[in-house]
Motif scaffolding. Structure first.
Motif, PDB file in Angstrom:
ATOM      1  N   ASP A  11       0.815  -1.255   0.097  1.00 29.36           N
ATOM      2  CA  ASP A  11      -0.157   0.092  -0.152  1.00 29.36           C
ATOM      3  C   ASP A  11       1.013   1.524  -0.108  1.00 29.36           C
ATOM      4  O   ASP A  11       0.517   2.201  -0.459  1.00 29.36           O
ATOM      5  CB  ASP A  11      -0.914  -0.028   1.119  1.00 29.36           C
ATOM      6  N   TYR A  12       2.091   1.050   0.482  1.00 28.43           N
ATOM      7  CA  TYR A  12       2.828   2.428   0.714  1.00 28.43           C
ATOM      8  C   TYR A  12       4.380   1.858   0.434  1.00 28.43           C
ATOM      9  O   TYR A  12       4.840   0.792   1.172  1.00 28.43           O
ATOM     10  CB  TYR A  12       2.802   3.127   2.013  1.00 28.43           C
ATOM     11  N   ILE A  13       5.251   2.583  -0.007  1.00 29.55           N
ATOM     12  CA  ILE A  13       6.782   2.350   0.029  1.00 29.55           C
ATOM     13  C   ILE A  13       7.401   3.751   0.320  1.00 29.55           C
ATOM     14  O   ILE A  13       7.268   4.789  -0.367  1.00 29.55           O
ATOM     15  CB  ILE A  13       7.174   1.623  -1.366  1.00 29.55           C
ATOM     16  N   ASP A  14       8.107   3.923   1.197  1.00 29.66           N
ATOM     17  CA  ASP A  14       9.078   5.162   1.358  1.00 29.66           C
ATOM     18  C   ASP A  14      10.254   5.149   0.522  1.00 29.66           C
ATOM     19  O   ASP A  14      10.560   4.181  -0.109  1.00 29.66           O
ATOM     20  CB  ASP A  14       9.066   5.318   2.911  1.00 29.66           C
ATOM     21  N   ALA A  15      10.994   5.945   0.535  1.00 25.85           N
ATOM     22  CA  ALA A  15      12.242   6.238  -0.181  1.00 25.85           C
ATOM     23  C   ALA A  15      13.271   5.081   0.156  1.00 25.85           C
ATOM     24  O   ALA A  15      13.718   4.276  -0.535  1.00 25.85           O
ATOM     25  CB  ALA A  15      12.948   7.612  -0.188  1.00 25.85           C
ATOM     26  N   SER A  16      13.464   4.856   1.386  1.00 30.52           N
ATOM     27  CA  SER A  16      14.353   3.782   1.908  1.00 30.52           C
ATOM     28  C   SER A  16      13.852   2.275   1.226  1.00 30.52           C
ATOM     29  O   SER A  16      14.830   1.729   0.884  1.00 30.52           O
ATOM     30  CB  SER A  16      14.572   3.905   3.239  1.00 30.52           C
ATOM     31  N   GLY A  17      12.566   2.083   1.396  1.00 27.59           N
ATOM     32  CA  GLY A  17      11.958   0.922   0.971  1.00 27.59           C
ATOM     33  C   GLY A  17      12.256   0.681  -0.742  1.00 27.59           C
ATOM     34  O   GLY A  17      12.554  -0.235  -1.188  1.00 27.59           O
ATOM     35  N   ALA A  18      12.058   1.901  -1.204  1.00 30.83           N
ATOM     36  CA  ALA A  18      12.222   1.785  -2.612  1.00 30.83           C
ATOM     37  C   ALA A  18      13.708   1.647  -3.325  1.00 30.83           C
ATOM     38  O   ALA A  18      13.818   0.792  -3.890  1.00 30.83           O
ATOM     39  CB  ALA A  18      11.577   3.310  -3.272  1.00 30.83           C
ATOM     40  N   LYS A  19      14.553   2.285  -2.417  1.00 30.05           N
ATOM     41  CA  LYS A  19      16.053   2.206  -2.881  1.00 30.05           C
ATOM     42  C   LYS A  19      16.400   0.794  -2.558  1.00 30.05           C
ATOM     43  O   LYS A  19      17.216   0.090  -3.414  1.00 30.05           O
ATOM     44  CB  LYS A  19      16.847   3.057  -2.009  1.00 30.05           C
ATOM     45  N   ALA A  20      16.094   0.137  -1.321  1.00 27.28           N
ATOM     46  CA  ALA A  20      16.278  -1.285  -0.941  1.00 27.28           C
ATOM     47  C   ALA A  20      15.641  -2.169  -2.093  1.00 27.28           C
ATOM     48  O   ALA A  20      16.306  -3.060  -2.759  1.00 27.28           O
ATOM     49  CB  ALA A  20      15.646  -1.573   0.236  1.00 27.28           C
ATOM     50  N   LEU A  21      14.522  -1.927  -2.661  1.00 23.64           N
ATOM     51  CA  LEU A  21      13.809  -2.762  -3.771  1.00 23.64           C
ATOM     52  C   LEU A  21      14.748  -2.558  -5.192  1.00 23.64           C
ATOM     53  O   LEU A  21      15.305  -3.386  -6.004  1.00 23.64           O
ATOM     54  CB  LEU A  21      12.560  -2.522  -4.145  1.00 23.64           C
ATOM     55  N   LEU A  22      15.172  -1.434  -5.379  1.00 24.31           N
ATOM     56  CA  LEU A  22      16.067  -1.211  -6.534  1.00 24.31           C
ATOM     57  C   LEU A  22      17.369  -1.984  -6.383  1.00 24.31           C
ATOM     58  O   LEU A  22      18.086  -2.583  -7.355  1.00 24.31           O
ATOM     59  CB  LEU A  22      16.493   0.161  -6.836  1.00 24.31           C
TER      60      LEU A  22
END
Length: 67
Positions: A11-22
């Motif tokens: 439902d939500y992804i913050d910048a640190s979660g997005a960077k981790a996924l990248l």
């Protein structure tokens, strides 16, 4: 090796979660793992693309095209 990742319940992804996924996409690519991201909500995809550099965008688009 192939790996599937479903993000349908995100439902939500913050910048640190997005960077981790990248970073996960980068490492999977380098390791020769064929990653398949499924059911990526538009808001998550937008966040990932906004934070990714050009190389990461290319890898992410390739991973999403597999789906």
């Amino acid at each position: 090796m192939r790996s599937d990742l479903s993000l349908k319940d995100v439902d939500y992804i913050d910048a640190s979660g997005a960077k981790a996924l990248l970073t996960f996409v980068d490492h999977s690519h380098r390791s020769g793992v064929e990653l398949d991201i499924k059911e990526l909500p538009p808001h998550v995809e937008n966040r990932l693309l906004a934070l990714a550099d050009q190389d990461q965008r290319d890898k992410l688009k390739a991973v999403l095209e597999i789906a």
